[in-house]
Motif scaffolding. Structure first.
Motif, PDB file in Angstrom:
ATOM      1  N   SER A 134      39.669  40.969  42.406  1.00 44.79           N
ATOM      2  CA  SER A 134      38.809  41.370  41.293  1.00 44.79           C
ATOM      3  C   SER A 134      38.029  42.634  41.615  1.00 44.79           C
ATOM      4  O   SER A 134      37.562  42.836  42.728  1.00 44.79           O
ATOM      5  CB  SER A 134      37.837  40.245  40.934  1.00 44.79           C
ATOM      6  N   VAL A 135      37.917  43.481  40.588  1.00 51.10           N
ATOM      7  CA  VAL A 135      37.133  44.713  40.671  1.00 51.10           C
ATOM      8  C   VAL A 135      36.212  44.754  39.459  1.00 51.10           C
ATOM      9  O   VAL A 135      36.675  44.773  38.308  1.00 51.10           O
ATOM     10  CB  VAL A 135      38.037  45.961  40.684  1.00 51.10           C
ATOM     11  N   LEU A 172      36.322  36.327  35.514  1.00 50.91           N
ATOM     12  CA  LEU A 172      37.610  35.724  35.178  1.00 50.91           C
ATOM     13  C   LEU A 172      38.238  35.058  36.399  1.00 50.91           C
ATOM     14  O   LEU A 172      38.738  33.927  36.320  1.00 50.91           O
ATOM     15  CB  LEU A 172      38.565  36.783  34.623  1.00 50.91           C
ATOM     16  N   CYS A 173      38.196  35.748  37.525  1.00 54.74           N
ATOM     17  CA  CYS A 173      38.810  35.206  38.745  1.00 54.74           C
ATOM     18  C   CYS A 173      38.068  33.969  39.244  1.00 54.74           C
ATOM     19  O   CYS A 173      38.693  33.017  39.741  1.00 54.74           O
ATOM     20  CB  CYS A 173      38.862  36.277  39.833  1.00 54.74           C
ATOM     21  N   LYS A 174      36.758  33.958  39.119  1.00 52.88           N
ATOM     22  CA  LYS A 174      35.985  32.767  39.484  1.00 52.88           C
ATOM     23  C   LYS A 174      36.436  31.565  38.667  1.00 52.88           C
ATOM     24  O   LYS A 174      36.583  30.451  39.181  1.00 52.88           O
ATOM     25  CB  LYS A 174      34.495  33.029  39.264  1.00 52.88           C
ATOM     26  N   GLN A 175      36.669  31.789  37.396  1.00 57.22           N
ATOM     27  CA  GLN A 175      37.099  30.693  36.524  1.00 57.22           C
ATOM     28  C   GLN A 175      38.492  30.193  36.899  1.00 57.22           C
ATOM     29  O   GLN A 175      38.750  28.983  36.911  1.00 57.22           O
ATOM     30  CB  GLN A 175      37.084  31.160  35.069  1.00 57.22           C
ATOM     31  N   ILE A 176      39.380  31.120  37.251  1.00 66.48           N
ATOM     32  CA  ILE A 176      40.755  30.733  37.605  1.00 66.48           C
ATOM     33  C   ILE A 176      40.790  29.846  38.837  1.00 66.48           C
ATOM     34  O   ILE A 176      41.452  28.798  38.851  1.00 66.48           O
ATOM     35  CB  ILE A 176      41.626  31.985  37.839  1.00 66.48           C
ATOM     36  N   VAL A 182      45.788  42.219  40.729  1.00 63.76           N
ATOM     37  CA  VAL A 182      44.509  42.916  40.623  1.00 63.76           C
ATOM     38  C   VAL A 182      43.999  42.807  39.190  1.00 63.76           C
ATOM     39  O   VAL A 182      44.716  43.129  38.234  1.00 63.76           O
ATOM     40  CB  VAL A 182      44.643  44.398  41.017  1.00 63.76           C
ATOM     41  N   VAL A 183      42.768  42.344  39.037  1.00 64.28           N
ATOM     42  CA  VAL A 183      42.136  42.198  37.726  1.00 64.28           C
ATOM     43  C   VAL A 183      41.041  43.255  37.638  1.00 64.28           C
ATOM     44  O   VAL A 183      40.103  43.255  38.431  1.00 64.28           O
ATOM     45  CB  VAL A 183      41.560  40.779  37.547  1.00 64.28           C
ATOM     46  N   LEU A 216      45.248  36.330  31.089  1.00 65.36           N
ATOM     47  CA  LEU A 216      45.347  36.288  32.551  1.00 65.36           C
ATOM     48  C   LEU A 216      46.076  35.028  33.007  1.00 65.36           C
ATOM     49  O   LEU A 216      46.932  35.074  33.898  1.00 65.36           O
ATOM     50  CB  LEU A 216      43.953  36.359  33.168  1.00 65.36           C
ATOM     51  N   LYS A 217      45.773  33.900  32.393  1.00 66.28           N
ATOM     52  CA  LYS A 217      46.460  32.655  32.746  1.00 66.28           C
ATOM     53  C   LYS A 217      47.957  32.762  32.488  1.00 66.28           C
ATOM     54  O   LYS A 217      48.781  32.311  33.303  1.00 66.28           O
ATOM     55  CB  LYS A 217      45.867  31.483  31.962  1.00 66.28           C
TER      56      LYS A 217
END
Length: 316
Positions: free
Chosen positions: A196-197, A204-208, A244-245, A297-298
């Motif tokens: 994540s950047v 979003l990445c925390k949620q995934i 990479v998000v 993203l999912k």
């Protein structure tokens, strides 16, 4: 109450200036009449209005005289309108100028296409030798401002507008230049590493990873070329598939440079596509229009990581 990155910047810089008389704050009419720095240090606060090139050039002169100038404006105007001055002052001459670029990505929402910045990281990274930081949340933003003030390197610090988040960063003694790994790499290896950047991407990445603990999350605050080179070894062992998000275009993105650094890895990107954000709306609405969000993203993760077993090892 947690402050937005933009408010954390103004507050932290005013605090640092109390013990460092060389710090100067320059604004392009974004600070408002109640700017903490202007109230506490009026003799070192300059609001130049809409004059970004002049602001960078003025900062260059102050840096040459031994001051530590912080110049703040919209990311689109800092990276694009003032690009020649940034290139020469900060890239070529390496002057100790700190650009704080608020309204990064499409966080301006209703301000529209002219005020959005989905190309800024690509532009600044191409100039070489400029530190690029995209902090997440108040704590990390404060630490980046501290690191920038203490460094003699030129800095480009990308912030959003009013978003407020709790940072993953917690250790006051650690540097934000260190990669943060969120989650634990499974013994059998991670099927995918999310990188994540910036703020929206990190959320979003925390949620995934809350939904699938076989996915590991690496958060990058610094994304200049030198920093990405320093992360390559750590990223290489986390997974052979990296996603990479980033609230940015694909062209010139963090993913594109990591693909060059890690040629044996599969490097993917969840980004803001190639559409122009021509419709006004909230930050979330503009991101949704561009296809950047949790559901897209999912779906991308399902495609990359192998389908039905993804999100099956839930922590909740």
């Amino acid at each position: 109450m947690t402050k937005s990155g933009r408010d954390a910047y103004k507050d932290e810089l005013a605090k640092l200036a109390a013990s460092n008389s060389q710090i100067v704050c320059i604004e392009a009419d974004l600070g408002g009449k109640n700017h903490p720095f202007g109230q506490q240090h009026p003799d070192r606060f300059f609001n130049l209005g809409i004059a970004e090139l002049a602001g960078i050039d003025m900062a260059a002169g102050l840096a040459e005289a031994g001051y530590v100038p912080f110049f703040s404006t919209f990311a689109a105007f800092a990276a694009l309108r003032a690009s020649e001055s940034v290139k020469l002052t900060m890239g070529y001459m390496g002057k100790n100028v700190k650009v704080v670029a608020a309204y990064g990505g499409v966080s301006g929402g209703w301000f529209g296409t002219t005020h959005h910045a989905l190309e800024d990281i690509a532009v600044i990274q191409s100039f070489q030798n400029i530190r690029i930081a995209c902090p997440h949340g108040e704590q990390e933003t404060r630490k980046v401002i501290q690191e920038a003030a203490a460094s003699e390197e030129p800095y480009y610090i990308r912030l959003s507008r009013n978003d407020a988040f709790e940072s993953l960063y917690r250790d006051e003694d650690a540097s934000c230049r260190d990669m943060l790994v969120h989650g634990t790499k499974p013994a059998g290896g991670s099927k995918l590493c999310l990188i994540s950047v910036g703020e929206q991407a990190t959320e979003l990445c925390k949620q995934i990873i809350q939904e699938d603990d076989s996915i590991v999350h690496a958060h990058l605050c610094y994304v200049d070329i030198q920093s990405l080179q320093s992360y390559a070894g750590q990223l290489r062992v986390l997974s052979d598939r990296l996603l990479v998000v980033e609230e940015h275009r694909a062209t010139g993105s963090t993913a594109s440079y990591l693909a060059l650094l890690l040629p044996t890895h599969q490097v993917y990107a969840h980004h803001c596509g190639e559409e122009w954000p021509i419709y006004g709306g909230t930050h979330a609405e503009v991101l949704d229009y561009l296809g950047f969000g949790i559901e897209p993203l999912k779906q991308q993760i399902l495609t990359i990581a192998g389908g039905s077993d993804v999100f099956s090892s839930s922590k909740t």
